[in-house]
Design an enzyme around this catalytic site. Structure first.
Site, short mmCIF file in Angstrom:
data_model
loop_
_atom_site.label_atom_id
_atom_site.label_comp_id
_atom_site.label_asym_id
_atom_site.label_seq_id
_atom_site.Cartn_x
_atom_site.Cartn_y
_atom_site.Cartn_z
N HIS A 1 1.04 -1.31 -0.01
CA HIS A 1 0.01 -0.02 0.03
C HIS A 1 0.88 1.28 -0.18
O HIS A 1 0.49 2.30 -0.11
CB HIS A 1 -0.95 -0.03 1.03
CG HIS A 1 -0.34 -0.67 2.64
ND1 HIS A 1 0.77 -0.13 3.35
CD2 HIS A 1 -0.50 -1.82 2.93
CE1 HIS A 1 1.19 -1.18 4.06
NE2 HIS A 1 0.55 -2.04 4.09
N CYS A 2 2.04 1.22 -0.10
CA CYS A 2 2.88 2.42 0.22
C CYS A 2 4.04 2.49 -0.94
O CYS A 2 4.01 3.31 -1.79
CB CYS A 2 3.70 2.32 1.44
SG CYS A 2 2.68 2.57 3.01
N LEU A 3 5.04 1.55 -1.11
CA LEU A 3 6.04 1.64 -1.82
C LEU A 3 5.72 1.88 -3.53
O LEU A 3 6.13 2.71 -4.12
CB LEU A 3 7.01 0.61 -2.12
CG LEU A 3 8.00 0.46 -0.78
CD1 LEU A 3 9.04 -0.52 -0.83
CD2 LEU A 3 8.62 1.78 -0.58
#
Length: 416
Positions: free
Chosen positions: A256-258
């Site tokens: 969900h971030c990188l």
């Protein structure tokens, strides 16, 4: 204080439970009624929160879960921890907008709203604050406080509350209130001069990882062509005690971030300044095509062994986006499977961290990583080296393994 944590996912639930443990009265708000039912029953679906901790704060009355916005009335501090995905390369902030409007309807003088969801610099001042003012009729910095404090999930070495917490406010009073709140939850808080600084700091953190992973991924491809063991070379470089941070290659990046956060900054630079963020765009190109490289290497290995690609049986081990995770979002395994299926391969997947009720999220038939399944495969691809996998058994039983994590050895094993 009466605290609302809006969004009870991997960011919001640990914060809500920790706030309840330090004597705040916490309402965990989520629009997913199934999540709320699980929480109310004392069942945690977030790895960082054990169900026993959740039940303890439920039993004490310090925490409650709800999907009813009416239960948000009377809050002193509300924290927004909702998803901010990309849709076709464009930041989708609809969850922030919807949640902010809901909180604005219950905003009262003296209350504070904090955004933790990752977004581009300017989101707090240009989106959050105007919505709160328009819905509530109150004035930010005068009638209520607002700010941004980016989420930082802990790891094996750093606990949730032991990880330093960045804090910022839209004005001096907001910063003071927000810092005071987080001082009671985290061991260390780090105030910065404004919300844009905090927003950019979060993007720098994740972009640093994203770019370095792409660099080592591309280097792995070059090293393989040059006949050099990239893993040994990385270990050798890591003996330098300064000026180097160890990153390792893999089948791609997910979660969900990188794959998401660095593109927020790239989008903002293009929209507001009309210039590309070249490092991020290049890194994104490399990381996005790592599943293609994995499949290429696998096809080459099958050809070397005189096996047709079409009709071969391939077992993918570890389908989540990172080690020991329970999350399939943006996992490179999905692209690996898609490419192999397109080539006519019979693809199966083993993923011990996903429950049977989540089978629909897997895009391949599911099997267990048993000796029979491993030996039945024409090729095994270790995408994620979960601790529940029996690695010695895989080394012994597999005919051929493409190891994307450098965890296996033997004449039948080839590393990425």
């Amino acid at each position: 204080m009466q605290v609302v944590v809006a969004g009870q996912g991997y960011v919001g639930l640990p914060l809500a439970v920790r706030a309840a443990e330090v004597a705040h009265r916490v309402v965990g708000y989520d629009v997913d009624p199934h999540r709320v039912q699980q929480l109310a029953a004392g069942r945690s679906y977030v790895r960082d929160v054990e169900s026993s901790r959740l039940r303890a704060v439920l039993d004490s009355g310090a925490y409650s879960a709800t999907a009813d916005a009416a239960d948000l009335a009377g809050f002193d501090i509300a924290v927004i921890t909702v998803p901010t995905p990309l849709r076709d390369g464009v930041p989708d902030l609809t969850c922030i907008e919807s949640c902010t409007r809901t909180l604005g309807e219950h905003l009262r003088p003296g209350a504070t709203v904090v955004l933790e969801s990752t977004s581009y610099p300017g989101t707090t001042e240009e989106l959050l604050l105007p919505i709160l003012e328009a819905v509530s009729g109150l004035k930010g910095g005068v009638d209520f406080q607002a700010g941004f404090s980016p989420e930082r999930i802990g790891n094996k070495r750093w606990s949730f509350d032991g990880t330093p917490k960045l804090v910022s406010g839209t004005d001096a009073k907001s910063l003071d209130v927000i810092k005071g709140f987080y001082d009671g939850i985290f061991q260390t808080t780090v105030p910065v001069s404004g919300t844009k600084v905090a927003e950019l700091a979060k993007l720098i953190e994740n972009t640093f990882r994203f770019v370095n992973i792409s660099m080592v991924n591309e280097m792995a491809m070059l090293a393989a062509s040059l006949g050099v063991n990239i893993w040994e070379a990385i270990d050798a470089a890591a003996t330098k005690p300064f000026g180097f941070t160890r990153f390792t290659p893999g089948p791609g990046v997910g979660g969900h971030c990188l794959p998401v956060d660095p593109m927020f900054l790239s989008w903002k630079a293009q929209q507001e300044l009309g210039v590309p963020f070249r490092f991020v765009e290049l890194a994104n190109d490399v990381n996005r095509h790592m599943p293609d490289y994995v499949v290429q290497r696998l096809v080459e290995a099958l050809h070397r062994r005189g096996m047709p690609v079409r009709g071969s049986r391939v077992l993918l081990l570890g389908l989540t986006y990172k080690y020991d995770a329970t999350d399939l979002r943006n996992s490179p395994s999905a692209r690996v499977a898609e490419l192999l299926i397109g080539l006519g391969v019979d693809v199966y997947g083993a993923e011990p961290n996903i429950s049977e009720s989540d089978d629909a999220k897997l895009n391949v038939p599911r099997v267990d990583a048993t000796p029979d399944e491993v030996s039945a495969a024409d090729a095994v691809v270790l995408l994620m080296d979960h601790p529940r996998f029996d690695l010695p058994m895989i080394e012994k039983c597999a005919t051929y393994v493409l190891d994307c994590r450098n965890r296996l050895s033997g004449v039948n094993v080839e590393t990425l």
